[in-house]
Motif scaffolding. Structure first.
Motif, PDB file in Angstrom:
ATOM      1  N   GLN A   6       0.821  -1.200   0.000  1.00  0.00           N
ATOM      2  CA  GLN A   6       0.000   0.000   0.000  1.00  0.00           C
ATOM      3  C   GLN A   6       0.862   1.259   0.000  1.00  0.00           C
ATOM      4  OE1 GLN A   6      -3.553   0.524   0.062  1.00  0.00           O
ATOM      5  NE2 GLN A   6      -3.281  -1.470  -0.860  1.00  0.00           N
ATOM      6  N   LEU A   7       0.558   2.142  -0.888  1.00  0.00           N
ATOM      7  CA  LEU A   7       1.217   3.430  -0.932  1.00  0.00           C
ATOM      8  C   LEU A   7       0.450   4.400  -0.051  1.00  0.00           C
ATOM      9  CD1 LEU A   7       1.846   3.497  -4.770  1.00  0.00           C
ATOM     10  CD2 LEU A   7       3.491   2.935  -2.992  1.00  0.00           C
ATOM     11  N   PRO A   8       1.064   5.503   0.362  1.00  0.00           N
ATOM     12  CA  PRO A   8       0.306   6.505   1.099  1.00  0.00           C
ATOM     13  C   PRO A   8      -0.825   7.045   0.233  1.00  0.00           C
ATOM     14  CG  PRO A   8       2.672   6.942   1.199  1.00  0.00           C
ATOM     15  CD  PRO A   8       2.470   5.862   0.191  1.00  0.00           C
ATOM     16  N   LEU A   9      -1.718   7.774   0.855  1.00  0.00           N
ATOM     17  CA  LEU A   9      -2.825   8.383   0.129  1.00  0.00           C
ATOM     18  C   LEU A   9      -2.283   9.208  -1.035  1.00  0.00           C
ATOM     19  CD1 LEU A   9      -5.883   9.096  -0.011  1.00  0.00           C
ATOM     20  CD2 LEU A   9      -5.365  11.030   1.492  1.00  0.00           C
ATOM     21  N   GLN A  10      -2.615   8.820  -2.247  1.00  0.00           N
ATOM     22  CA  GLN A  10      -2.060   9.477  -3.427  1.00  0.00           C
ATOM     23  C   GLN A  10      -2.945  10.598  -3.959  1.00  0.00           C
ATOM     24  OE1 GLN A  10      -1.157   6.488  -6.363  1.00  0.00           O
ATOM     25  NE2 GLN A  10       0.618   5.738  -5.239  1.00  0.00           N
ATOM     26  N   ALA A  11      -4.255  10.472  -3.783  1.00  0.00           N
ATOM     27  CA  ALA A  11      -5.171  11.506  -4.281  1.00  0.00           C
ATOM     28  C   ALA A  11      -6.539  11.293  -3.652  1.00  0.00           C
ATOM     29  CB  ALA A  11      -5.276  11.463  -5.803  1.00  0.00           C
ATOM     30  N   VAL A  12      -7.322  12.368  -3.647  1.00  0.00           N
ATOM     31  CA  VAL A  12      -8.720  12.288  -3.222  1.00  0.00           C
ATOM     32  C   VAL A  12      -9.567  12.770  -4.390  1.00  0.00           C
ATOM     33  CG1 VAL A  12     -10.444  13.009  -1.548  1.00  0.00           C
ATOM     34  CG2 VAL A  12      -8.069  12.677  -0.826  1.00  0.00           C
ATOM     35  N   LEU A  13     -10.569  11.971  -4.731  1.00  0.00           N
ATOM     36  CA  LEU A  13     -11.386  12.200  -5.913  1.00  0.00           C
ATOM     37  C   LEU A  13     -12.808  12.539  -5.458  1.00  0.00           C
ATOM     38  CD1 LEU A  13     -10.164   8.958  -7.720  1.00  0.00           C
ATOM     39  CD2 LEU A  13      -9.037  11.200  -7.684  1.00  0.00           C
ATOM     40  N   PHE A  14     -13.239  13.751  -5.735  1.00  0.00           N
ATOM     41  CA  PHE A  14     -14.518  14.240  -5.219  1.00  0.00           C
ATOM     42  C   PHE A  14     -15.597  14.219  -6.291  1.00  0.00           C
ATOM     43  CE2 PHE A  14     -11.547  16.226  -2.260  1.00  0.00           C
ATOM     44  CZ  PHE A  14     -12.213  16.131  -1.038  1.00  0.00           C
ATOM     45  N   LEU A  99      -6.278  19.217   2.532  1.00  0.00           N
ATOM     46  CA  LEU A  99      -5.574  18.374   1.577  1.00  0.00           C
ATOM     47  C   LEU A  99      -4.528  19.171   0.808  1.00  0.00           C
ATOM     48  CD1 LEU A  99      -8.630  16.328   0.287  1.00  0.00           C
ATOM     49  CD2 LEU A  99      -6.689  15.399   1.557  1.00  0.00           C
ATOM     50  N   ALA A 100      -4.858  20.412   0.463  1.00  0.00           N
ATOM     51  CA  ALA A 100      -3.893  21.263  -0.233  1.00  0.00           C
ATOM     52  C   ALA A 100      -2.672  21.524   0.645  1.00  0.00           C
ATOM     53  CB  ALA A 100      -4.560  22.573  -0.643  1.00  0.00           C
ATOM     54  N   ARG A 101      -2.892  21.770   1.936  1.00  0.00           N
ATOM     55  CA  ARG A 101      -1.763  22.003   2.839  1.00  0.00           C
ATOM     56  C   ARG A 101      -0.869  20.778   2.947  1.00  0.00           C
ATOM     57  NH1 ARG A 101      -5.826  24.713   5.828  1.00  0.00           N
ATOM     58  NH2 ARG A 101      -6.118  22.875   7.164  1.00  0.00           N
ATOM     59  N   ASP A 102      -1.474  19.574   2.865  1.00  0.00           N
ATOM     60  CA  ASP A 102      -0.706  18.338   2.963  1.00  0.00           C
ATOM     61  C   ASP A 102      -0.122  17.887   1.625  1.00  0.00           C
ATOM     62  OD1 ASP A 102      -1.368  18.341   5.603  1.00  0.00           O
ATOM     63  OD2 ASP A 102      -2.342  16.378   5.616  1.00  0.00           O
ATOM     64  N   GLY A 103      -0.404  18.639   0.573  1.00  0.00           N
ATOM     65  CA  GLY A 103       0.134  18.289  -0.738  1.00  0.00           C
ATOM     66  C   GLY A 103      -0.527  17.089  -1.385  1.00  0.00           C
ATOM     67  N   VAL A 104      -1.769  16.785  -1.009  1.00  0.00           N
ATOM     68  CA  VAL A 104      -2.495  15.661  -1.598  1.00  0.00           C
ATOM     69  C   VAL A 104      -3.319  16.182  -2.780  1.00  0.00           C
ATOM     70  CG1 VAL A 104      -4.197  13.835  -1.225  1.00  0.00           C
ATOM     71  CG2 VAL A 104      -2.631  14.499   0.630  1.00  0.00           C
ATOM     72  N   PRO A 105      -3.070  15.714  -3.990  1.00  0.00           N
ATOM     73  CA  PRO A 105      -3.832  16.218  -5.139  1.00  0.00           C
ATOM     74  C   PRO A 105      -5.289  15.792  -5.085  1.00  0.00           C
ATOM     75  CG  PRO A 105      -2.404  14.414  -5.805  1.00  0.00           C
ATOM     76  CD  PRO A 105      -2.048  14.734  -4.386  1.00  0.00           C
ATOM     77  N   THR A 106      -6.138  16.609  -5.675  1.00  0.00           N
ATOM     78  CA  THR A 106      -7.565  16.324  -5.708  1.00  0.00           C
ATOM     79  C   THR A 106      -8.077  16.410  -7.140  1.00  0.00           C
ATOM     80  OG1 THR A 106      -8.111  18.639  -5.290  1.00  0.00           O
ATOM     81  CG2 THR A 106      -7.954  17.182  -3.377  1.00  0.00           C
ATOM     82  N   ALA A 107      -9.169  15.696  -7.389  1.00  0.00           N
ATOM     83  CA  ALA A 107      -9.824  15.726  -8.697  1.00  0.00           C
ATOM     84  C   ALA A 107     -11.315  15.856  -8.492  1.00  0.00           C
ATOM     85  CB  ALA A 107      -9.509  14.463  -9.485  1.00  0.00           C
ATOM     86  N   LEU A 108     -11.968  16.494  -9.444  1.00  0.00           N
ATOM     87  CA  LEU A 108     -13.424  16.565  -9.486  1.00  0.00           C
ATOM     88  C   LEU A 108     -13.889  15.526 -10.494  1.00  0.00           C
ATOM     89  CD1 LEU A 108     -15.812  18.377  -8.399  1.00  0.00           C
ATOM     90  CD2 LEU A 108     -15.744  19.455 -10.641  1.00  0.00           C
ATOM     91  N   PRO A 208      -7.352  14.791   6.451  1.00  0.00           N
ATOM     92  CA  PRO A 208      -6.518  13.948   5.592  1.00  0.00           C
ATOM     93  C   PRO A 208      -6.076  12.668   6.285  1.00  0.00           C
ATOM     94  CG  PRO A 208      -5.897  16.248   5.320  1.00  0.00           C
ATOM     95  CD  PRO A 208      -6.881  16.203   6.449  1.00  0.00           C
ATOM     96  N   ALA A 209      -5.832  12.721   7.589  1.00  0.00           N
ATOM     97  CA  ALA A 209      -5.440  11.509   8.313  1.00  0.00           C
ATOM     98  C   ALA A 209      -6.546  10.455   8.255  1.00  0.00           C
ATOM     99  CB  ALA A 209      -5.103  11.855   9.762  1.00  0.00           C
ATOM    100  N   ASP A 210      -7.809  10.904   8.342  1.00  0.00           N
ATOM    101  CA  ASP A 210      -8.921   9.960   8.238  1.00  0.00           C
ATOM    102  C   ASP A 210      -8.916   9.271   6.872  1.00  0.00           C
ATOM    103  OD1 ASP A 210      -9.929  10.641  10.780  1.00  0.00           O
ATOM    104  OD2 ASP A 210     -11.034  12.347   9.940  1.00  0.00           O
ATOM    105  N   LEU A 211      -8.631  10.044   5.838  1.00  0.00           N
ATOM    106  CA  LEU A 211      -8.631   9.483   4.491  1.00  0.00           C
ATOM    107  C   LEU A 211      -7.447   8.542   4.297  1.00  0.00           C
ATOM    108  CD1 LEU A 211      -9.645  12.666   2.445  1.00  0.00           C
ATOM    109  CD2 LEU A 211     -11.112  10.889   3.402  1.00  0.00           C
TER     110      LEU A 211
END
Length: 497
Positions: A6-14, A99-108, A208-211
């Motif tokens: 498992q890799l760390p959280l790579q992205a969150v897709l909304f 998520l932006a502060r943690d550097g996690v990319p997001t997508a719509l 972000p930790a929850d995700l």
């Protein structure tokens, strides 16, 4: 089956409507306006999370009105409400900022059309999202996995290391089919909990930790699939069975779709490995380290055709694996290189293979289950429409139209930089003695749906000598094999009828 690290959280897709902005109610009101009646709970499956065209077709069936006119009216009514009534959902902007502060990319990722999505992006701030995927951007939208897979490809991330945030069952089904972990925040209709799915009443307080915990709480197993034409069972090469076993060990393959088995190769290889096997006719076979729970197709299939199995890969996961072999004549690359035939004639000469592929696709559809991923491997004896810019080869196009993706091209999208030739590692020169160069091409494939590709490559052991001096080759075939590594998604929860 090898556990996929498992890799760390790579992205969150909304998702958009009802997840980030409170538009589900606006959409509901727009549909009521166009339908000319109040909607009820029974209407929810046709309205919530559905693209405009689906709801328009549903209304057309009930009213007799034109689906095109209804879709235009739905677009118009919804857009008018969006322009004046966008309200972010509780906690949505706080989570995006964190998520932006943690550097996690997001997508719509939305089933709404681009025009509506852009209106919402303007209100939320388009810079909050690295990627946006709308109903206009993929051939199929939710509940198909296509939108989420497209977002992951655009971001260059593994779906298994992403969290999708959704508010409807339709969207949840799409994200889970793509292999994502899901955070469900229901808006108008309830969503049940399930393995790999977290349900919360609101985004308020989600961090972000929850995700991260949602993608690191388990492992996504790998399945290594090999497509291999054995070349008349391998009989042209000395000690071919031992060499075949060595290839299996070196590739780490879990399941292998075989062609040209010489009748007995599948059984003999499986017995030597302690694996399971399926033999179909004198030419096709499948061997698997995982149990075979079902067998598909004609067990007495001829030299050309398709055969399949269902394998149980653990933790409630199943995969259907089909192997096929299509007729080799007339061979398109020869007709192009040696005869100079134009594209239209090349395509016209694919009728026999196209009929065989359509038969295989029909058998796959008949035997399949929407919840079970499918892999189709084989020696198609024809190039791909993804590789030739001027020829729309119909056999691979038919497979693509049936929803099967080309795993090698998913990993190596540029056919010039990574041609992936499988024909032929032993034929640099044509066999007719003319001295003409043998056309090299990609004619062996690992196609799939419902899985996530982690890697794909061609396989040839050593540097084989050219035909006819092949008896001492370490590589006991005239084709390169194709190895694809998949992440197997969490088993979906089947709904009760």
């Amino acid at each position: 089956m090898t556990p996929h690290t498992q890799l760390p959280l790579q992205a969150v897709l909304f998702d958009m409507d009802g997840t980030l902005v409170d538009t589900e109610r606006l959409w509901w009101e727009a549909v009521e306006q166009v339908a000319g009646r109040s909607l009820t709970e029974a209407d929810q499956p046709e309205v919530l999370g559905r693209p405009v065209e689906h709801t328009a077709d549903w209304l057309a069936a009930a009213t007799g009105a034109s689906p095109t006119d209804l879709a235009s009216a739905l677009h118009r009514e919804f857009a008018a409400r969006v322009r004046t009534g966008i309200v972010p959902r509780p906690g949505a902007l706080d989570l995006l900022d964190a998520l932006a502060r943690d550097g996690v990319p997001t997508a719509l990722v939305t089933a709404s059309p681009r025009a509506v999505a852009d209106t919402v992006l303007d209100a939320l701030g388009a810079s909050r999202f690295a990627v946006s995927v709308t109903a206009d951007d993929t051939g199929a939208t939710k509940p198909a996995p296509d939108p989420y897979l497209a977002a992951c490809r655009a971001l260059g991330v593994d779906p298994a290391a992403c969290v999708a945030v959704e508010d409807t069952q339709t969207g949840v089904s799409s994200a889970e089919a793509a292999g994502c972990a899901v955070l469900a925040v229901p808006s108008l209709a309830p969503i049940d909990t399930a393995p790999g799915r977290t349900v919360r009443a609101s985004l308020t307080g989600i961090t972000p930790a929850d995700l991260r915990a949602m993608v690191t709480s388990g492992t996504a197993p790998e399945l290594r699939v090999l497509s291999w034409n054995l070349w008349l069972g391998g009989s042209k090469v000395d000690d071919h069975r031992a060499k075949q076993l060595k290839v299996v060990a070196e590739t780490g393959a879990d399941v292998i779709g075989l062609q040209e088995t010489g009748g007995t190769a599948a059984q003999e290889l499986a017995e030597a490995l302690g694996w399971h096997h399926h033999r179909a006719g004198e030419n096709l076979g499948i061997i698997s380290r995982h149990p075979i729970t079902a067998r598909f197709g004609d067990p007495d299939v001829g030299f050309y055709g398709a055969a399949g199995v269902r394998i149980a890969v653990g933790e409630g996961r199943e995969v259907d694996l089909w192997t096929c072999h299509l007729d080799y004549t007339p061979y398109g690359p020869y007709e192009s290189a040696f005869d100079g035939l134009p594209a239209a004639e090349l395509i016209a000469h694919e009728d026999v293979r196209l009929a065989q592929m359509r038969d295989a696709l029909g058998r796959i559809a008949e035997a399949g289950d929407e919840a079970v991923p499918v892999v189709l491997v084989g020696d198609f004896n024809c190039p791909s429409h993804l590789d030739w810019p001027d020829v729309e080869w119909p056999v691979t196009r038919a497979a693509a139209d049936a929803g099967l993706r080309d795993s090698y091209r998913e990993v190596h999208p540029d056919p010039v930089a990574e041609p992936g030739h499988t024909w032929s590692p032993i034929h640099p020169v044509h066999e007719d003695g003319s001295g003409r160069a043998e056309p090299q091409d990609r004619i062996d494939y690992v196609l799939y749906r419902g899985l996530t590709v982690l890697d794909s490559r061609t396989v040839v052991v050593g540097t084989p000598s050219a035909w006819p001096d092949v008896t001492s080759n370490c590589w006991p075939s005239d084709h390169a094999a194709v190895l694809t590594v998949f992440a197997v998604p969490r088993a979906p929860v089947r709904r009760r009828p």
